[in-house]
Design an enzyme around this catalytic site. Sequence first.
Site, PDB file in Angstrom:
ATOM      1  N   ASP A 104       0.846  -1.190   0.000  1.00 37.66           N
ATOM      2  CA  ASP A 104       0.000   0.000   0.000  1.00 37.66           C
ATOM      3  C   ASP A 104       0.883   1.242   0.000  1.00 37.66           C
ATOM      4  O   ASP A 104       2.113   1.144   0.104  1.00 37.66           O
ATOM      5  CB  ASP A 104      -0.955   0.011   1.206  1.00 37.66           C
ATOM      6  N   HIS A 112     -11.964  -1.299  -9.697  1.00 32.23           N
ATOM      7  CA  HIS A 112     -13.121  -0.489 -10.123  1.00 32.23           C
ATOM      8  C   HIS A 112     -12.887   1.015  -9.929  1.00 32.23           C
ATOM      9  O   HIS A 112     -13.662   1.824 -10.426  1.00 32.23           O
ATOM     10  CB  HIS A 112     -14.419  -0.947  -9.442  1.00 32.23           C
TER      11      HIS A 112
END
Length: 371
Positions: A239, A277
């Site tokens: 991350d 997405h």
Amino acid sequence: MAGQAPTIQVPTDAELLQAQADLWRHSLYYLTSMGLRCAIKLGIPTAIHNFGGVTSLPDLMAALSLPASKQPFLGRLMRVLVTSGVFAAGGDNSHSEAEAELFRLNPLSRILVDGVVADEHHSQTSFVLAATSPFYTEAALGLADWFRKDIAGPVPSPFEDVHGASLFHESTALLDQELDELVTEGLAAHDNLGIGTIMRECHDLFKGLESLTDCCGGDGTTARAITKAHPHVKCTVLDLPKVIDKAPSDGIVNYVAGDLFHSVPKSQAVMLKLVLHHWSDEDCVKILAQCKKAIPSREEGGKVMVIDIVVDSSSGPTHEAELLMDVAMMVMTNGRQRDETDWSEIFTKAGFNDYKLVKKLGARGVFEVYP
């Protein structure tokens, strides 16, 4: 000679009255969202939980320390939130008039309870507060102006167009630090919800795995859940540095600060859970290409797990939620929701040879994508 004015089919009396009622609903749906936001800001779900999951309006007023003069108004708010499915009315096993003024939690409002420590309970309050924030609503209010603009080059999202910042980017913190923290918390809660269901329903997904990289895995909640259920899997979380800096050093999960567009830590499998997405098709191909570099061949067990919304052709609340999430991605990011054909095309463009839709769980599809 002037052209004739176009004609219109006149609705029947019944159709006209229904059309007006439907118009009221669609024009005022935002009040349901704002009512939900209000309920969270007041702490109503948590207060009802503290009463054992069901309470009366007067007791709720007292628990929230609200002025007595507001009781009728709170009752009106609760009535619309019950009708919209946020809460339930009455007791669990009784339908007497005496219990008509009782309000209770249902599955939706249970995931809005804060301060509870329990496996698989991930409070979604941050997600709601972000989605109903002035920054989000202002971006949506600018949709008509955004559509009219003829912009050369990459088209910015309405959010970026209005605020001059990109969501999930360092520019969000420069726009508003509180919003950035809220969005980060909401994203983590949203992404972690349901991982237990996925592991139970798709147990073979982790069979034979020795190592896995969870891209955009946040504080490692999902990775720790996987390790707990499958101790043989060594999990790494990738991350951004601002996220990894706050991650716990528990020795269970390995944390790597980085950018999945540039490099993904090598492992037998890579997981992308509700990540793609947020991105355009072109960016998804770039991300998946980095994931492909990080894994071994299919014969050696290499695969990418994509867990994301899969739009289908069914009707009903879940399909409506999929389409609303698609418009949300359009307004807030450069991403979109995709059907299985869209996903297949992206996998192929990224250089993968095959994929399998393991299971559809609600709006989410669980894919195994093979090099």
